[in-house]
Scaffold this motif. Sequence first.
Motif, short mmCIF file in Angstrom:
data_model
loop_
_atom_site.label_atom_id
_atom_site.label_comp_id
_atom_site.label_asym_id
_atom_site.label_seq_id
_atom_site.Cartn_x
_atom_site.Cartn_y
_atom_site.Cartn_z
N GLY A 246 -8.32 9.48 -7.63
CA GLY A 246 -7.39 9.97 -6.43
C GLY A 246 -8.10 9.44 -5.34
N LYS A 247 -9.10 8.23 -5.73
CA LYS A 247 -9.75 7.76 -4.53
C LYS A 247 -9.11 6.62 -3.74
CE LYS A 247 -13.95 10.59 -5.68
NZ LYS A 247 -15.40 10.26 -6.03
N GLU A 248 -9.64 6.23 -2.88
CA GLU A 248 -8.73 4.89 -2.06
C GLU A 248 -9.77 3.80 -2.24
OE1 GLU A 248 -8.60 3.09 2.44
OE2 GLU A 248 -8.36 5.29 2.12
N GLY A 249 -11.08 4.02 -2.51
CA GLY A 249 -12.05 3.05 -2.77
C GLY A 249 -11.83 2.28 -4.20
N PRO A 250 -11.86 3.13 -5.21
CA PRO A 250 -11.64 2.64 -6.60
C PRO A 250 -10.25 1.81 -6.72
CG PRO A 250 -12.61 4.49 -6.70
CD PRO A 250 -12.24 4.34 -5.22
N THR A 251 -9.31 2.40 -5.91
CA THR A 251 -7.95 1.76 -6.13
C THR A 251 -8.24 0.31 -5.39
OG1 THR A 251 -7.14 4.02 -5.85
CG2 THR A 251 -5.56 2.35 -5.66
N LYS A 252 -8.65 0.22 -4.09
CA LYS A 252 -8.58 -1.02 -3.52
C LYS A 252 -9.41 -2.14 -4.49
CE LYS A 252 -7.87 0.40 1.28
NZ LYS A 252 -8.34 0.45 2.81
N VAL A 253 -10.51 -1.34 -5.03
CA VAL A 253 -11.51 -2.33 -5.94
C VAL A 253 -10.50 -3.03 -7.11
CG1 VAL A 253 -13.31 -2.40 -7.71
CG2 VAL A 253 -13.38 -1.47 -5.36
N PHE A 254 -9.70 -1.97 -7.58
CA PHE A 254 -8.78 -2.57 -8.69
C PHE A 254 -7.82 -3.66 -8.08
CE2 PHE A 254 -4.68 -2.48 -10.56
CZ PHE A 254 -5.18 -2.91 -12.15
N LEU A 255 -6.95 -3.31 -7.10
CA LEU A 255 -6.17 -4.28 -6.56
C LEU A 255 -6.72 -5.69 -6.12
CD1 LEU A 255 -4.14 -1.85 -3.96
CD2 LEU A 255 -3.34 -2.68 -6.31
N SER A 454 -12.08 -14.58 3.89
CA SER A 454 -11.29 -14.55 5.29
C SER A 454 -11.52 -13.27 5.55
CB SER A 454 -9.90 -14.83 4.95
OG SER A 454 -8.93 -14.55 6.05
N SER A 455 -11.47 -13.23 7.05
CA SER A 455 -11.61 -11.98 7.71
C SER A 455 -10.26 -11.02 7.60
CB SER A 455 -11.78 -12.13 9.24
OG SER A 455 -10.86 -12.72 9.98
N HIS A 456 -9.25 -11.56 7.10
CA HIS A 456 -7.90 -10.95 6.96
C HIS A 456 -7.80 -10.52 5.70
CE1 HIS A 456 -6.87 -12.59 10.78
NE2 HIS A 456 -7.05 -13.93 10.36
N PHE A 457 -8.76 -10.85 4.53
CA PHE A 457 -8.46 -10.51 3.13
C PHE A 457 -8.60 -9.03 2.76
CE2 PHE A 457 -9.84 -9.88 -1.37
CZ PHE A 457 -8.96 -10.36 -1.86
N GLU A 458 -9.58 -8.34 3.74
CA GLU A 458 -9.81 -7.14 3.50
C GLU A 458 -8.48 -6.10 4.18
OE1 GLU A 458 -12.73 -3.33 4.76
OE2 GLU A 458 -13.51 -5.50 4.90
N ASP A 459 -7.85 -6.74 5.17
CA ASP A 459 -6.73 -6.06 5.92
C ASP A 459 -5.51 -6.21 5.08
OD1 ASP A 459 -8.54 -5.64 8.14
OD2 ASP A 459 -7.77 -7.33 9.11
N PHE A 460 -5.42 -7.52 4.08
CA PHE A 460 -4.41 -7.77 3.30
C PHE A 460 -4.49 -6.58 2.21
CE2 PHE A 460 -3.16 -9.62 -0.66
CZ PHE A 460 -1.92 -9.73 -0.56
N ILE A 461 -5.57 -6.36 1.76
CA ILE A 461 -5.69 -5.46 0.68
C ILE A 461 -5.33 -4.15 1.00
CG2 ILE A 461 -7.34 -4.24 -1.05
CD1 ILE A 461 -6.45 -7.09 -1.96
N GLY A 462 -5.88 -3.72 2.13
CA GLY A 462 -5.38 -2.46 2.84
C GLY A 462 -3.96 -2.33 3.20
N LEU A 463 -3.33 -3.44 3.39
CA LEU A 463 -1.85 -3.37 3.69
C LEU A 463 -0.94 -3.11 2.39
CD1 LEU A 463 0.65 -3.70 5.71
CD2 LEU A 463 0.63 -6.20 5.22
N TYR A 465 -2.28 -1.79 -0.29
CA TYR A 465 -2.74 0.04 -0.72
C TYR A 465 -1.51 0.62 0.03
CZ TYR A 465 -5.13 4.30 -0.87
OH TYR A 465 -5.37 5.44 -1.22
N THR A 466 -1.41 0.41 1.50
CA THR A 466 -0.68 1.39 2.06
C THR A 466 0.86 1.23 1.75
OG1 THR A 466 -2.32 1.17 3.92
CG2 THR A 466 0.10 2.16 4.48
#
Length: 844
Positions: A246-255, A454-463, A465-466
């Motif tokens: 149920g955690k955001e971090g592991p979910t983003k790691v998988f994505l 890229s500085s945009h990659f983390e933002d992309f993964i966040g997008l 996820y949201t």
Amino acid sequence: MQGDNLIGISTITVILIFILLLGFLYGWKRYIRNKKAIEKTKALLPAIADAIKDYLLLTNYDNYFSNFQEQQFLQAYSAIFSAIPNYYNKTGLAKADNAVIAKFLTIYKSTAKDRTTYNELFVKAESEKYAHLFDTLETYPLSRDQVEAIVRDEDNNLVIAGAGTGKTTTISAKVAYLLTKGLAKPEDLLIISFTKNAVDEMYKRCVQFCSAIPGAEQLDVRTFNSFGYFVTRYCSPSEILLAFDGKEGPTKVFLQKAFNELFINDADFQKKAISFIAFFSRPERDEFEFEDKNEFLKYERSFENETLDGKVVNSKEELQICNFLCLFKIDYEYQKHYPLMPEDRNANYASYQPDFYFSEYEIWHEHYGIDRNGDVPKWFTAKHPHKTGRETYHAGILWKEAIHQKYGTKLIKTYSYENKENTLLQNLRKRLEELGVEFKERTPEELQEIIASSSHFEDFIGLVYTFLGLLKSNGKQPANIKVPLTDKRLKVFLEVFTPLYNEYQRELKKQNAIDFNDMINLASEHITNGHYNKPYKYILVDEFQDMSLGRYELLKSLRKQNPEAKLYTVGDDWQSIFRFSGSDISIITEFAAHFGFTSQSAILKTYRFNDEILKTTSEFIQKNPSQLKKTLSAITIAEQPSFVFHELDLAGQFLPKKKAAKHECIRHILEGIQTIQSDAVVFLIGRYHGNCPDTLPQLKRDFPAFTLNFFTAHSVKGLTADYAILLDMDSGVYGFPSEIADDPILNAVLHEGDKFDNSEERRLFYVATTRARHQNHLLYDQTNPSKFVEELLMLESNQAILQQRRCPECNGILIRRKGIFSEFYGCVNYPQCSGKISINAMNS
């Protein structure tokens, strides 16, 4: 003649006889009709008497008369109402019987109107009847608004409660009232909130208020997620696990892992992923849409125009060009100085820096911001001797081309209208290839490294996820998203998102796991299908402004299972701040449309903050026309300025010096608070965890009498301090408002009514500025202030200050700067805007 008279008399006689016969027949039929009507109506009298008795029970001031009860009453006796003849009082019935029927008809016809009157009287009487309960639950008696909101017992109840008005107290007192009055037992109630902390507080308060009621400790108080998980586990034959804990971090790691694998192994995915991150990472907005230069520059500052190879450029179109060149291994210099001979230098073009230079091929490149007609945005300013911005800009184009012609240098040109026509990059490639520029393909591994760094990659993964959370919370799949023909950015995003979504769903199936959204959706299905059956009498929901469509469907399934169940909700649409987890503000702002007939109450007296904070924050939040209009009142009068603005001069400073400047400013604020209240509770509030000062432990040691803690704007909701210090109130991707949170792509899975600019961030800022009882201190970079800070400064109390500080060229804020020869006030938008005013002119 006599014969004619006889004939006339005979005719009259016949007519009279005929009339008499008709009269006799009419009278006979009427007699028979009335006789039957009397028999039929007399047969209805017992049921009519029952109807009157039922109505009197509904209106005996023992209970609230709900809409559901009204509809049941009307439906139960609709056949009797229809069966009563219009002429019942002319049939010869006894006078007493006619009176009973008349009373029933009056009741039936005016039930809705009379119910409203009755309920108003009931609320008043009930408030007095249970005054002792409401006066003793807390240290201070509940307000009249709270009491009225509690005793109203409609099928659907929406209580709009402003910040600091006592939402938790109200819903806990409602529980105490229901149990004390005997309207329900503890097991008949389902009490829901949104966070574990809120649930813990709610349970504690309910048990405290109901301490004299047996079984109160068995009250079922849950989060939506825990209730959904409970129902799903109860109804599932096999064990169900929670995906990624149920955690955001592991979910983003998988994505991110899924993205990397798809990128290497799927050429089509790779192409689309590169397209989005390199060319669509930023929302598209036409420069021609902006009203003035300051608005445009503030918008640009909201984004990090950092290219794939780490350069920072001035605009989205330049960003796209740079990324295109990087992907094909074409070396370039951005805004390289073009050497001019003395006679070619003038005031307007003293330092000529074309947009791009390709040193290997000695090619210069200018990208011009004009449309197909040669027009420029209306906010382009005119410079002497030209009369319009268009004339000034075209004069610059002619001068640049004349320079290249004079010096014999190669120049290629691209235009903004090519970007609108989706031909910019292909035309650029064609023009470069014509001059011999070689385009080199990169390997998938090289491309992956570039994209991942890229500085945009983390933002992309966040997008991603949201978007994933919003999609699932609304019970949708990627195929359900309708893409407008003009929205190429959303189309490209969905082409990248869909394979990632499929990989995510496959992983959940492989693990036999569900995520939080699945919990809600599956629980709704189980309840609808009858797999889980518990007929709650009351469903009470706190923080209702955070409802998602999935949670709404869960409530609907519970109500469908038991139509008599009553829904009692408390919330504040001004504090709806969790859309990244699927919250849909329309469910509270359009409550009756979702749930049916509703009793809406308001609790508008705040006990938390003073009248000045109330006035400023209320004006600020209601700039969004989608928010419900309400007028709060405060019991505390401000004794000092409630908003204090702290400009930090951070321009050109390295990070350590910026941190030191922020630390000294915070220390100065705390020292000032110390002279007023030595044991104050002080919150440091930031948009992100990264806003927390590194020196917080030191500040705690230096001010041991203070209760000093850092919170994000989200985590501080529901908490109260004496003073609040809002940190890093700047523009930018990670500023406040955060442009990440407001990506227009999210509108594809959001309700139509919540598209006001920065709507979610505006509510989040409102939450942050309504935590303090006495005073808010706002820290910001004077060269890059948040648009929210500027808006607060523009409010009436600060209008005079700000009017003196406006740039004459772009309407931006002027700040004090040091020049070679003297100090002056220069525009915060420098170097994009060179507006300035002398010190003397500013002070005059």
